[in-house]
Design a protein around this motif. Structure first.
Motif, PDB file in Angstrom:
ATOM      1  N   ASN A   3       0.827  -1.198   0.000  1.00  6.62           N
ATOM      2  CA  ASN A   3       0.000   0.000   0.000  1.00  6.62           C
ATOM      3  C   ASN A   3       0.865   1.253   0.000  1.00  6.62           C
ATOM      4  N   PRO A   4       0.272   2.379  -0.374  1.00  4.02           N
ATOM      5  CA  PRO A   4       1.018   3.632  -0.328  1.00  4.02           C
ATOM      6  C   PRO A   4       1.213   4.066   1.120  1.00  4.02           C
ATOM      7  N   THR A   5       2.091   5.019   1.319  1.00  4.36           N
ATOM      8  CA  THR A   5       2.166   5.701   2.604  1.00  4.36           C
ATOM      9  C   THR A   5       1.238   6.894   2.508  1.00  4.36           C
ATOM     10  N   LEU A   6       0.265   6.935   3.399  1.00  9.12           N
ATOM     11  CA  LEU A   6      -0.685   8.035   3.453  1.00  9.12           C
ATOM     12  C   LEU A   6      -0.269   8.925   4.619  1.00  9.12           C
ATOM     13  N   ALA A  21      -4.980   8.620  16.407  1.00  5.18           N
ATOM     14  CA  ALA A  21      -5.835   7.489  16.799  1.00  5.18           C
ATOM     15  C   ALA A  21      -6.096   6.579  15.606  1.00  5.18           C
ATOM     16  N   LEU A  22      -6.312   7.173  14.435  1.00  2.40           N
ATOM     17  CA  LEU A  22      -6.531   6.389  13.215  1.00  2.40           C
ATOM     18  C   LEU A  22      -5.279   5.609  12.828  1.00  2.40           C
ATOM     19  N   ALA A  23      -4.128   6.257  12.874  1.00  8.45           N
ATOM     20  CA  ALA A  23      -2.881   5.645  12.398  1.00  8.45           C
ATOM     21  C   ALA A  23      -2.392   4.524  13.311  1.00  8.45           C
ATOM     22  N   GLU A  24      -2.775   4.563  14.577  1.00  6.08           N
ATOM     23  CA  GLU A  24      -2.317   3.555  15.530  1.00  6.08           C
ATOM     24  C   GLU A  24      -2.747   2.154  15.068  1.00  6.08           C
ATOM     25  N   GLY A  25      -1.761   1.304  14.872  1.00  3.36           N
ATOM     26  CA  GLY A  25      -2.045  -0.068  14.475  1.00  3.36           C
ATOM     27  C   GLY A  25      -2.286  -0.273  12.989  1.00  3.36           C
ATOM     28  N   ARG A  26      -2.171   0.779  12.186  1.00  2.00           N
ATOM     29  CA  ARG A  26      -2.350   0.624  10.738  1.00  2.00           C
ATOM     30  C   ARG A  26      -1.043   0.976  10.040  1.00  2.00           C
ATOM     31  N   ALA A  27      -0.423  -0.004   9.419  1.00  5.87           N
ATOM     32  CA  ALA A  27       0.800   0.233   8.651  1.00  5.87           C
ATOM     33  C   ALA A  27       0.467   1.113   7.455  1.00  5.87           C
ATOM     34  N   LEU A 160     -16.997  19.194   9.231  1.00  3.99           N
ATOM     35  CA  LEU A 160     -16.926  17.891   9.917  1.00  3.99           C
ATOM     36  C   LEU A 160     -15.986  17.964  11.111  1.00  3.99           C
ATOM     37  N   SER A 161     -16.284  17.181  12.131  1.00  2.00           N
ATOM     38  CA  SER A 161     -15.366  17.091  13.262  1.00  2.00           C
ATOM     39  C   SER A 161     -14.164  16.254  12.835  1.00  2.00           C
ATOM     40  N   PRO A 162     -13.001  16.509  13.436  1.00  2.00           N
ATOM     41  CA  PRO A 162     -11.827  15.686  13.125  1.00  2.00           C
ATOM     42  C   PRO A 162     -12.058  14.200  13.372  1.00  2.00           C
ATOM     43  N   GLU A 163     -12.791  13.871  14.431  1.00  2.07           N
ATOM     44  CA  GLU A 163     -13.027  12.469  14.765  1.00  2.07           C
ATOM     45  C   GLU A 163     -13.866  11.766  13.696  1.00  2.07           C
ATOM     46  N   VAL A 164     -14.907  12.425  13.223  1.00  2.00           N
ATOM     47  CA  VAL A 164     -15.746  11.835  12.170  1.00  2.00           C
ATOM     48  C   VAL A 164     -14.926  11.667  10.894  1.00  2.00           C
ATOM     49  N   CYS A 165     -14.157  12.690  10.536  1.00  2.00           N
ATOM     50  CA  CYS A 165     -13.305  12.594   9.352  1.00  2.00           C
ATOM     51  C   CYS A 165     -12.363  11.398   9.471  1.00  2.00           C
ATOM     52  N   ALA A 166     -11.649  11.301  10.591  1.00  2.00           N
ATOM     53  CA  ALA A 166     -10.684  10.212  10.766  1.00  2.00           C
ATOM     54  C   ALA A 166     -11.374   8.854  10.731  1.00  2.00           C
ATOM     55  N   ASP A 167     -12.522   8.738  11.374  1.00  2.00           N
ATOM     56  CA  ASP A 167     -13.256   7.462  11.350  1.00  2.00           C
ATOM     57  C   ASP A 167     -13.620   7.074   9.922  1.00  2.00           C
ATOM     58  N   GLY A 170     -10.533   6.112   7.889  1.00  5.98           N
ATOM     59  CA  GLY A 170     -10.134   4.758   8.307  1.00  5.98           C
ATOM     60  C   GLY A 170     -11.017   3.683   7.707  1.00  5.98           C
ATOM     61  N   ALA A 171     -12.317   3.941   7.671  1.00  5.19           N
ATOM     62  CA  ALA A 171     -13.241   2.970   7.074  1.00  5.19           C
ATOM     63  C   ALA A 171     -12.937   2.791   5.588  1.00  5.19           C
ATOM     64  N   ALA A 172     -12.639   3.891   4.894  1.00  2.00           N
ATOM     65  CA  ALA A 172     -12.302   3.795   3.465  1.00  2.00           C
ATOM     66  C   ALA A 172     -10.988   3.038   3.274  1.00  2.00           C
ATOM     67  N   TRP A 173      -9.990   3.341   4.112  1.00  2.00           N
ATOM     68  CA  TRP A 173      -8.691   2.637   4.025  1.00  2.00           C
ATOM     69  C   TRP A 173      -8.890   1.131   4.174  1.00  2.00           C
ATOM     70  N   ASP A 174      -9.637   0.745   5.224  1.00  2.00           N
ATOM     71  CA  ASP A 174      -9.859  -0.677   5.477  1.00  2.00           C
ATOM     72  C   ASP A 174     -10.656  -1.333   4.346  1.00  2.00           C
ATOM     73  N   GLU A 175     -11.636  -0.625   3.820  1.00  4.98           N
ATOM     74  CA  GLU A 175     -12.481  -1.169   2.752  1.00  4.98           C
ATOM     75  C   GLU A 175     -11.717  -1.340   1.450  1.00  4.98           C
ATOM     76  N   VAL A 176     -10.920  -0.336   1.070  1.00  5.67           N
ATOM     77  CA  VAL A 176     -10.259  -0.366  -0.232  1.00  5.67           C
ATOM     78  C   VAL A 176      -8.931  -1.122  -0.201  1.00  5.67           C
ATOM     79  N   LEU A 177      -8.160  -0.922   0.840  1.00  3.14           N
ATOM     80  CA  LEU A 177      -6.810  -1.495   0.870  1.00  3.14           C
ATOM     81  C   LEU A 177      -6.621  -2.572   1.935  1.00  3.14           C
ATOM     82  N   GLY A 178      -7.631  -2.797   2.754  1.00  7.56           N
ATOM     83  CA  GLY A 178      -7.481  -3.757   3.825  1.00  7.56           C
ATOM     84  C   GLY A 178      -6.606  -3.195   4.918  1.00  7.56           C
ATOM     85  N   ASP A 179      -6.320  -3.974   5.942  1.00 10.68           N
ATOM     86  CA  ASP A 179      -5.486  -3.442   7.011  1.00 10.68           C
ATOM     87  C   ASP A 179      -4.038  -3.893   6.900  1.00 10.68           C
TER      88      ASP A 179
END
Length: 180
Positions: A3-6, A21-27, A160-167, A170-179
């Protein structure tokens, strides 16, 4: 090929906390606190609007940084790019060489629904473009673009709140590229 580095760019503390919080645990996700103009990447993301009018927020920064970029975005999109789609255009500078336009709103200045669906749609469009898209010369985007700087999608003008944006990113990252 991995995957790319985002590079998740935060100009304030609330966005930085949400990105961390989003980046924690996601390479592949890293956080940069400061200006997107200080990040050394292959591409930057413009959350723009469907018309490619780049007069406010981060898009105004891009319009000054990359003269003529708004015209290139409008030309590549045929004049209107729906939320949930993305195009990539050259910036005319060495780094970042590319700008990805992925609208979060149909018209300039629109407040986004609080659920953040537009941020998820825009992030998903960026990631699908990276995974499946081609550059104007036919090169696969993923072969030429390894690092992408992403500002808070919809967190400025869109409200948008930062938390909603990050969530939603993250959902798009997991959906498109997996974890991976």
């Amino acid at each position: 090929m991995g995957n790319p580095t985002l590079v998740l760019v935060a100009v304030d503390a609330p966005m930085a906390r949400a990105w961390r919080a989003l980046a924690e645990g996601r390479a592949g996700l890293v956080v940069h606190e400061g200006s997107i103009t200080d990040v050394d990447v292959d591409a930057v993301v413009s959350p723009a609007n469907s018309l490619g009018i780049m007069g406010g927020g981060i898009d105004a920064v891009y319009a000054r940084w990359f003269p003529g970029i708004s015209d290139r975005v409008r030309s590549a999109s045929g004049g209107e790019l729906p939320v949930g789609e993305a195009v990539i255009v050259p910036t005319s500078i060495e780094r970042p060489a590319w700008l990805v336009s992925a609208p979060t709103m149909s018209r300039p200045g629109t407040r986004l629904p609080a659920d953040g669906a537009a941020a998820r749609a825009a992030a998903g469009a960026v990631l699908r473009l990276w995974r499946d898209g081609t550059l104007p010369d036919g090169t696969r985007v993923r072969d030429a673009v390894r690092t992408i700087a992403l500002p808070g999608l919809g967190t400025g003008v869109g409200g948008l709140s930062p938390e909603v944006c990050a969530d939603q990113v993250g959902a798009a990252w997991d959906e498109v590229l997996g974890d991976a």
